[in-house]
Design a protein around this motif. Structure first.
Motif, mmCIF file in Angstrom:
data_model
loop_
_atom_site.group_PDB
_atom_site.id
_atom_site.type_symbol
_atom_site.label_atom_id
_atom_site.label_comp_id
_atom_site.label_asym_id
_atom_site.label_seq_id
_atom_site.Cartn_x
_atom_site.Cartn_y
_atom_site.Cartn_z
ATOM 1 N N ASN A 1 -5.546 12.046 -6.005
ATOM 2 C CA ASN A 1 -6.472 13.082 -5.574
ATOM 3 C C ASN A 1 -6.103 13.525 -4.164
ATOM 4 O O ASN A 1 -6.426 12.838 -3.195
ATOM 5 N N PRO A 2 -5.416 14.672 -4.027
ATOM 6 C CA PRO A 2 -5.017 15.129 -2.695
ATOM 7 C C PRO A 2 -6.196 15.329 -1.746
ATOM 8 O O PRO A 2 -6.033 15.212 -0.527
ATOM 9 N N ASP A 3 -7.376 15.635 -2.288
ATOM 10 C CA ASP A 3 -8.552 15.826 -1.440
ATOM 11 C C ASP A 3 -9.133 14.497 -0.953
ATOM 12 O O ASP A 3 -9.920 14.466 -0.010
ATOM 13 N N GLU A 4 -8.748 13.413 -1.605
ATOM 14 C CA GLU A 4 -9.159 12.069 -1.194
ATOM 15 C C GLU A 4 -7.944 11.153 -1.365
ATOM 16 O O GLU A 4 -7.880 10.349 -2.297
ATOM 17 N N PRO A 5 -6.969 11.251 -0.436
ATOM 18 C CA PRO A 5 -5.698 10.536 -0.611
ATOM 19 C C PRO A 5 -5.847 9.032 -0.771
ATOM 20 O O PRO A 5 -5.028 8.403 -1.441
ATOM 21 N N MET A 6 -6.887 8.436 -0.168
ATOM 22 C CA MET A 6 -7.080 6.994 -0.257
ATOM 23 C C MET A 6 -8.095 6.608 -1.326
ATOM 24 O O MET A 6 -8.671 5.520 -1.277
ATOM 25 N N TRP A 7 -8.327 7.480 -2.285
ATOM 26 C CA TRP A 7 -9.209 7.188 -3.421
ATOM 27 C C TRP A 7 -8.843 5.809 -3.983
ATOM 28 O O TRP A 7 -7.714 5.584 -4.394
ATOM 29 N N PRO A 8 -9.785 4.886 -4.026
ATOM 30 C CA PRO A 8 -9.439 3.509 -4.405
ATOM 31 C C PRO A 8 -8.824 3.362 -5.792
ATOM 32 O O PRO A 8 -8.013 2.457 -6.016
ATOM 33 N N GLN A 9 -9.186 4.225 -6.723
ATOM 34 C CA GLN A 9 -8.711 4.073 -8.094
ATOM 35 C C GLN A 9 -7.432 4.864 -8.377
ATOM 36 O O GLN A 9 -7.002 4.967 -9.535
ATOM 37 N N ARG A 10 -6.803 5.394 -7.337
ATOM 38 C CA ARG A 10 -5.580 6.172 -7.542
ATOM 39 C C ARG A 10 -4.436 5.286 -8.037
ATOM 40 O O ARG A 10 -4.387 4.092 -7.734
ATOM 41 N N ASP A 11 -3.538 5.867 -8.787
ATOM 42 C CA ASP A 11 -2.265 5.203 -9.054
ATOM 43 C C ASP A 11 -1.462 5.166 -7.761
ATOM 44 O O ASP A 11 -1.538 6.082 -6.940
ATOM 45 N N ARG A 12 -0.696 4.107 -7.578
ATOM 46 C CA ARG A 12 0.169 3.999 -6.404
ATOM 47 C C ARG A 12 1.590 4.409 -6.787
ATOM 48 O O ARG A 12 2.084 4.005 -7.837
ATOM 49 N N PHE A 13 2.211 5.209 -5.919
ATOM 50 C CA PHE A 13 3.614 5.577 -6.107
ATOM 51 C C PHE A 13 4.383 5.185 -4.863
ATOM 52 O O PHE A 13 4.040 5.593 -3.748
ATOM 53 N N ILE A 14 5.445 4.403 -5.059
ATOM 54 C CA ILE A 14 6.297 3.955 -3.956
ATOM 55 C C ILE A 14 7.656 4.634 -4.107
ATOM 56 O O ILE A 14 8.357 4.435 -5.107
ATOM 57 N N MET A 15 8.044 5.424 -3.110
ATOM 58 C CA MET A 15 9.354 6.081 -3.110
ATOM 59 C C MET A 15 10.341 5.138 -2.447
ATOM 60 O O MET A 15 10.614 5.214 -1.250
ATOM 61 N N SER A 16 10.884 4.203 -3.234
ATOM 62 C CA SER A 16 11.765 3.200 -2.652
ATOM 63 C C SER A 16 13.001 3.849 -2.050
ATOM 64 O O SER A 16 13.467 3.442 -0.987
ATOM 65 N N LYS A 17 13.541 4.868 -2.741
ATOM 66 C CA LYS A 17 14.683 5.583 -2.189
ATOM 67 C C LYS A 17 14.168 6.602 -1.163
ATOM 68 O O LYS A 17 14.257 7.820 -1.328
ATOM 69 N N GLY A 18 13.596 6.045 -0.073
ATOM 70 C CA GLY A 18 12.913 6.862 0.912
ATOM 71 C C GLY A 18 13.806 7.823 1.654
ATOM 72 O O GLY A 18 13.318 8.770 2.279
ATOM 73 N N HIS A 19 15.114 7.601 1.601
ATOM 74 C CA HIS A 19 16.022 8.540 2.250
ATOM 75 C C HIS A 19 16.001 9.903 1.576
ATOM 76 O O HIS A 19 16.361 10.905 2.191
ATOM 77 N N CYS A 20 15.556 9.961 0.334
ATOM 78 C CA CYS A 20 15.451 11.240 -0.376
ATOM 79 C C CYS A 20 14.081 11.859 -0.126
ATOM 80 O O CYS A 20 13.334 12.212 -1.049
ATOM 81 N N SER A 21 13.758 11.978 1.150
ATOM 82 C CA SER A 21 12.425 12.417 1.552
ATOM 83 C C SER A 21 12.227 13.915 1.370
ATOM 84 O O SER A 21 11.081 14.374 1.242
ATOM 85 N N GLY A 22 13.302 14.697 1.350
ATOM 86 C CA GLY A 22 13.142 16.133 1.174
ATOM 87 C C GLY A 22 12.458 16.462 -0.146
ATOM 88 O O GLY A 22 11.501 17.255 -0.185
ATOM 89 N N ALA A 23 12.917 15.870 -1.224
ATOM 90 C CA ALA A 23 12.300 16.103 -2.526
ATOM 91 C C ALA A 23 10.905 15.500 -2.586
ATOM 92 O O ALA A 23 9.979 16.088 -3.166
ATOM 93 N N PHE A 24 10.721 14.330 -1.982
ATOM 94 C CA PHE A 24 9.421 13.669 -2.005
ATOM 95 C C PHE A 24 8.383 14.477 -1.225
ATOM 96 O O PHE A 24 7.281 14.746 -1.723
ATOM 97 N N TYR A 25 8.715 14.894 -0.008
ATOM 98 C CA TYR A 25 7.786 15.693 0.785
ATOM 99 C C TYR A 25 7.456 17.010 0.081
ATOM 100 O O TYR A 25 6.294 17.446 0.067
ATOM 101 N N SER A 26 8.471 17.644 -0.485
ATOM 102 C CA SER A 26 8.235 18.908 -1.181
ATOM 103 C C SER A 26 7.268 18.710 -2.343
ATOM 104 O O SER A 26 6.358 19.521 -2.557
ATOM 105 N N THR A 27 7.444 17.633 -3.087
ATOM 106 C CA THR A 27 6.557 17.347 -4.208
ATOM 107 C C THR A 27 5.124 17.120 -3.735
ATOM 108 O O THR A 27 4.169 17.650 -4.326
#
Length: 289
Positions: A65-91
């Motif tokens: 929920n972008p309007d409540e980023p820390m919503w407790p029941q959200r799924d967690r997504f970890i971008m382990s390949k954090g160097h590919c931040s351009g695509a991640f930030y854009s998403t």
């Protein structure tokens, strides 16, 4: 600020793969533009992972929920390949976590958009990543926390294939199977290129699926650029009750632009204005005026 186009995409199912493809190509072009702006980045991996990220965030797979980023029941997504931040930030921006205009500050002094994601600076980032091999251990901890609390949210982690040469991943995999974490989904961006060369010429990884199976995971392979196949896979989780899931997404490094596809030099390649003009044509996107 949410993007209306993204709101239309959220909740799309398999028959809307063409719309997801269009969004993924916009993510690709955005990442290319960001790297051109900063003069730094990881173009090849941005492009190979764009379809996976678009499907997760814009195809209604991740419960966030972008309007409540820390919503407790959200799924967690970890971008382990954090160097590919351009695509991640854009998403994240396309999903509405922050205004798309911020993408133009990528790697600027004092920008919230660092070269690697920082959860203390940017909405939607669950974990600081960049040191390869750290994302999966973090994800295992998240999945175990959900299990201990009796919560139903899931943890997804996107790893590069080259980073699987780090032993910390396999220690984490052993822990995941020990605790039967079927709320954990590992996605491997299997583009077969890492910094410097092809993965199989660096440290041979195949048969990769058999390795994950031996570590107690339910494993499937999928075309990482086929949104219908990705959605079908993501809506069939867990693959096997009582087992963590590993999805090996076969991709092409630099996918979508002819000058970068399957070329190790474009792990770090920085596109010129001429490259951007060609990319816009090949990706079918409009260049902002």
């Amino acid at each position: 600020m949410s993007n209306p186009m993204v709101k239309e995409a959220v909740g799309y199912t398999i028959e809307h793969s063409a719309q997801l493809q269009r969004l993924a190509n916009q993510i690709r072009f955005s990442a290319l533009t960001m790297t051109n702006h900063s003069g730094l980045g990881h173009t090849g991996g941005d492009l190979s992972s764009a379809d996976i990220l678009a499907t997760l965030y814009l195809g209604g797979v991740l419960q966030v929920n972008p309007d409540e980023p820390m919503w407790p029941q959200r799924d967690r997504f970890i971008m382990s390949k954090g160097h590919c931040s351009g695509a991640f930030y854009s998403t994240l921006a396309f999903r509405g976590f922050f205004p798309r205009a911020m993408l133009g500050t990528f790697m600027d002094p004092l920008s919230m958009l660092n070269g690697h994601p920082d959860r203390n600076k940017l909405s939607g980032v669950e974990a600081n990543t960049g040191p390869l091999g750290h994302g999966l251990p973090i994800a295992v901890g998240c999945a175990l926390a959900a299990r201990m609390r009796g919560e139903s949210w899931r943890t997804f982690v996107l790893t590069g294939d080259g980073e699987l040469q780090e032993g910390s991943n396999w220690e984490a995999a052993l822990t995941a199977q020990q605790y039967s974490l079927d709320n954990l989904i590992v996605i491997v961006d299997r583009n077969r290129i890492q910094q410097g060369d092809f993965t199989e010429l660096t440290i041979r990884m195949d048969p990769l699926g058999a390795k994950w199976s031996a570590f107690g995971f339910a494993v499937t392979e999928v075309d990482g650029h086929d949104h219908t196949a990705l959605l079908s896979c993501f809506t069939s989780l867990p693959l096997e009750k009582g087992k963590p899931t590993c999805i090996i997404a076969n991709t092409i490094k630099g996918k979508g632009v002819s000058f970068a596809e399957n070329k190790p030099a474009w792990h770090h390649g920085v596109p010129t204005k001429e490259h951007l003009a060609l990319a816009a044509i090949e990706l079918g996107v409009e260049v902002p005026q």
